[in-house]
Design an enzyme around this catalytic site. Structure first.
Site, mmCIF file in Angstrom:
data_model
loop_
_atom_site.group_PDB
_atom_site.id
_atom_site.type_symbol
_atom_site.label_atom_id
_atom_site.label_comp_id
_atom_site.label_asym_id
_atom_site.label_seq_id
_atom_site.Cartn_x
_atom_site.Cartn_y
_atom_site.Cartn_z
ATOM 1 N N PHE A 129 -2.251 -10.637 -3.688
ATOM 2 C CA PHE A 129 -1.990 -10.587 -2.631
ATOM 3 C C PHE A 129 -3.027 -11.559 -1.662
ATOM 4 O O PHE A 129 -4.000 -11.360 -1.857
ATOM 5 C CB PHE A 129 -1.727 -9.104 -1.992
ATOM 6 C CG PHE A 129 -1.313 -9.095 -0.439
ATOM 7 C CD1 PHE A 129 -0.012 -9.149 -0.174
ATOM 8 C CD2 PHE A 129 -2.277 -9.190 0.548
ATOM 9 C CE1 PHE A 129 0.593 -9.367 0.979
ATOM 10 C CE2 PHE A 129 -1.834 -9.241 2.107
ATOM 11 C CZ PHE A 129 -0.297 -9.184 2.065
ATOM 12 N N ASP A 201 -7.891 -3.552 -6.380
ATOM 13 C CA ASP A 201 -6.921 -3.374 -5.057
ATOM 14 C C ASP A 201 -5.847 -2.351 -5.462
ATOM 15 O O ASP A 201 -4.914 -3.132 -6.089
ATOM 16 C CB ASP A 201 -6.320 -4.730 -4.507
ATOM 17 C CG ASP A 201 -5.782 -4.582 -3.133
ATOM 18 O OD1 ASP A 201 -5.290 -3.476 -2.829
ATOM 19 O OD2 ASP A 201 -5.340 -5.616 -2.510
ATOM 20 N N LYS A 227 1.574 2.331 2.878
ATOM 21 C CA LYS A 227 2.594 1.986 1.903
ATOM 22 C C LYS A 227 3.100 3.346 1.250
ATOM 23 O O LYS A 227 3.868 4.349 1.646
ATOM 24 C CB LYS A 227 2.257 1.119 0.607
ATOM 25 C CG LYS A 227 2.000 -0.217 1.346
ATOM 26 C CD LYS A 227 1.263 -1.372 0.164
ATOM 27 C CE LYS A 227 0.735 -2.473 1.019
ATOM 28 N NZ LYS A 227 1.902 -3.399 1.394
ATOM 29 N N ARG A 375 12.998 -8.026 -2.976
ATOM 30 C CA ARG A 375 11.887 -6.904 -3.415
ATOM 31 C C ARG A 375 12.406 -5.512 -3.169
ATOM 32 O O ARG A 375 12.705 -5.182 -1.923
ATOM 33 C CB ARG A 375 10.499 -7.250 -2.880
ATOM 34 C CG ARG A 375 9.567 -6.176 -3.692
ATOM 35 C CD ARG A 375 8.257 -6.889 -3.267
ATOM 36 N NE ARG A 375 8.004 -6.383 -1.545
ATOM 37 C CZ ARG A 375 6.643 -6.369 -1.065
ATOM 38 N NH1 ARG A 375 5.627 -6.644 -1.656
ATOM 39 N NH2 ARG A 375 6.571 -5.795 0.337
#
Lengths: 416, 416
Positions: A129, A201, A227, A375
């Site tokens: 990311f 991460d 998330k 996605r």
């Protein structure tokens, strides 16, 4: 599962189905973007009313003590730690993932300056990311000590990339685009064999896949709560530091919340013992308090059941797209191998952006990622098998009818 | 004003009295701690309901665009800029004051590395708010480039402290303990004469006293929104960078929100034009959105009227304490000179902690600061003259009766 009826049957057997009513989901929506922003726990609204109208409005400044605001980073951190194989006083919820990367990278480099002072390479993946890479670049530019970022193009190249010149390896456990998941223990072990420290991460893994930081002997970890943990938009992130590293270094974002005695108002910084030294400034209390609503649901779920359901749902999505959308130019880029799959599934399509807009217009909310990726996030706490079935049927309809090819679905909102 | 009746008369004449009903204040409380945590705007609860139940709960991921979440730092920054003499695209609301100090200090040092590469001293005040000093110490320790922090013990020593070895001067405009206010234009001008860059911490001035960053030719400024701006507990802070410096440097906390095209997901950081390059990671949307409630009220007030009322109220507080509490060991440490007074008033008392606890128990909420300080914040938007009268009468009663000397009032809550 070859029929919608068999999906409904699976939903009736699902031991996690009891958790779905704890979330508020809008009618007519199949939400496949919980890996970007998780759904709202129904307790969130009452909690915000309590914090705003009571703790702020009535308690005012007294709430720092009376409502334990000052303790939120630790209290939430201890709860979160149970999801990632961490002990008490090893995690704080605070700041952003980007900032926590900066803190952990600074600490890891400082440790290496003692252990291997000549090492000047930081390794990551090219399709990590981007903020992870940007924070490394910012650190390198700030230090001006000859550090360099080495990017690998494939997880398979990892072992050969962590050579004797490498100080730190910084990886996302689950890749935000492909859904590829690293074997954290194996990669960390390989890094350690070469004297390299590993920062993980966990943005796309915490709450979605089993994580055992202690078992993997990881060095540092960061991640986000908005998330799979359903903490709310932009909710504060977290940082974990292995106990063996925790007291070695005062991290450079050394604000007053990380001081051993913040209210002494001393002129000299003295870091707190334990993980609180990784705090910096005053935290956004309302956003922070909401994190607890999502955490409390996550802690009710059995992680083995979450993982089992996640794999079943991602398997179903892959199988149904293959069966129902054949003939359309969809290419699976998520690994089929369970051992290296996270909890989202991505397909490339030459007109991926427009197809995703058409899906969203029909209530199937996934997201689009460059280049050309559809996605789909799979969140076992509030998604069912029939949801996946219905989503694929809508995708099939859009592709069969060509309904994605409308001007409105090609229009990109500029971000400035 | 020698009587409560004359105070009530002044309240009736007060052009700012119309704003008090916009805040929710608990009955029976005289709130003199708005310089630590501002009161709650009545719109805050409805706004949080909108953000949580609607934008998050129903809009879900779509709200990043539909509700302009991504634009919040700039939209709020532009509003806030009008309170501090800044133009559009010069301010963002983001992160914490501590972190924004780190960003501005890094940028200032980098600019000086080109202009005066030999300079290695950063100057501040010993009784600056500690986090300012801690962030400087963290930066010095991280860079390992021979920087040193020079602390001055009195504002009068400022001119001689900013010599030719100094790179950066970092000051709070209004001192958090004493309420002393620097002449920003004069100090900045003196700094510039010696080639020194000036960073101003506006935590205790924004919304409380007139600030004109452009007029003062300041270089950088940071501050917080949860004090006089009433943005909510721990609400995100802000940063301002003079346009002449803004595009010179990519600041080291270079997360994806500061990228010129964040959704391209490119591997290389390229800073956004303008002040957005001072953004880092994803912001806490709920806490961020609430900042606007307080800002909108602040923008309704005329700053000249705010300043006039602030000085009248602090004058009144000082005069009444002198007149009504004589014989008690209270020592004013706030300047009497209007030109160097902010908007809070502090008195030392040998048993300051216990006296403040006794005041709070009677509903007069100020706060205590080491060593021995009773601190009273004056917030013209929701405080009146009779409030100050009543607070001093209660203080007098507590001192006259010795009611502060109870065990409960001496008990300090340990902060860990």
């Amino acid at each position: 599962m070859q029929t919608r009826e068999s999906c409904l049957h699976a939903d009736r057997q699902d031991p996690l189905a009891r958790l779905k009513p704890l979330f508020s989901l809008p009618p007519g929506v199949i939400y496949l973007d919980g890996n970007s922003l998780g759904a709202m726990p129904k307790t969130a609204h009452a909690r915000s009313t309590q914090v705003i109208a009571q703790e702020w409005g009535v308690g005012l400044i007294r709430s720092w003590n009376a409502a334990n605001w000052f303790d939120l980073p630790s209290r939430l951190g201890n709860k979160l730690g149970r999801l990632i194989g961490a002990g008490d006083d090893e995690v704080v919820v605070t700041d952003t993932t980007s900032l926590n990367i900066f803190k952990s990278l600074a600490a890891a480099l400082r440790i290496q300056q003692r252990a291997h002072p000549e090492r000047r390479v930081i390794v990551s993946e090219r399709d990590n990311f981007p903020t992870d890479l940007y924070m490394i670049q910012g650190m390198i530019d700030l230090l001006q000590q000859g550090y360099a970022l080495r990017l690998i193009d494939s997880p398979a190249r990892l072992e050969q990339a962590v050579g004797e010149d490498v100080a730190v390896l910084l990886l996302s456990h689950v890749n935000y685009r492909t859904g590829h998941m690293h074997d954290m223990a194996a990669v960390t072990s390989a890094a350690h064999r070469h004297g390299v420290l590993a920062i993980w991460d966990l943005a796309h893994s915490v709450g979605a896949v089993p994580v055992d930081l202690a078992g993997a002997q990881a060095d540092f970890a960061v991640g986000c709560t908005y998330k799979y943990l359903n903490g709310g938009p932009g909710a504060p992130a977290f940082i974990w530091v292995a106990p063996r590293h925790r007291d070695q270094f005062w991290q450079p974002l050394s604000g007053w919340w990380g001081h051993s005695r913040p209210f002494d108002m001393a002129a000299d910084y003295r870091p707190a013992g334990g993980i609180r030294r990784y705090l910096c400034g005053t935290q956004p209390v309302v956003s922070m308090a909401l994190v607890e609503c999502g955490l409390d649901i996550a802690l009710e779920a059995d992680m083995a059941q979450v993982r089992e359901k996640s794999l079943a749902l991602t398997d179903l999505l892959i199988a149904l797209v293959q069966a129902r959308c054949q003939g359309h130019p969809l290419t699976l880029i998520t690994p089929r191998d369970h051992g290296v799959r996270g909890s989202h599934v991505s397909f490339s399509h030459p007109q991926g952006f427009a197809v995703m807009q058409a899906l969203i217009a029909r209530g199937v909310i996934g997201d689009y990622r460059e280049p050309n990726l559809l996605r789909f996030g799979i969140t076992p706490l509030y998604l069912g098998f029939a949801d996946v079935w219905d989503a694929v049927e809508i995708l099939k309809d859009i592709l069969d009818t060509g309904n994605w090819d409308q001007p409105a679905f090609h229009q990109r909102t500029p971000v400035t």
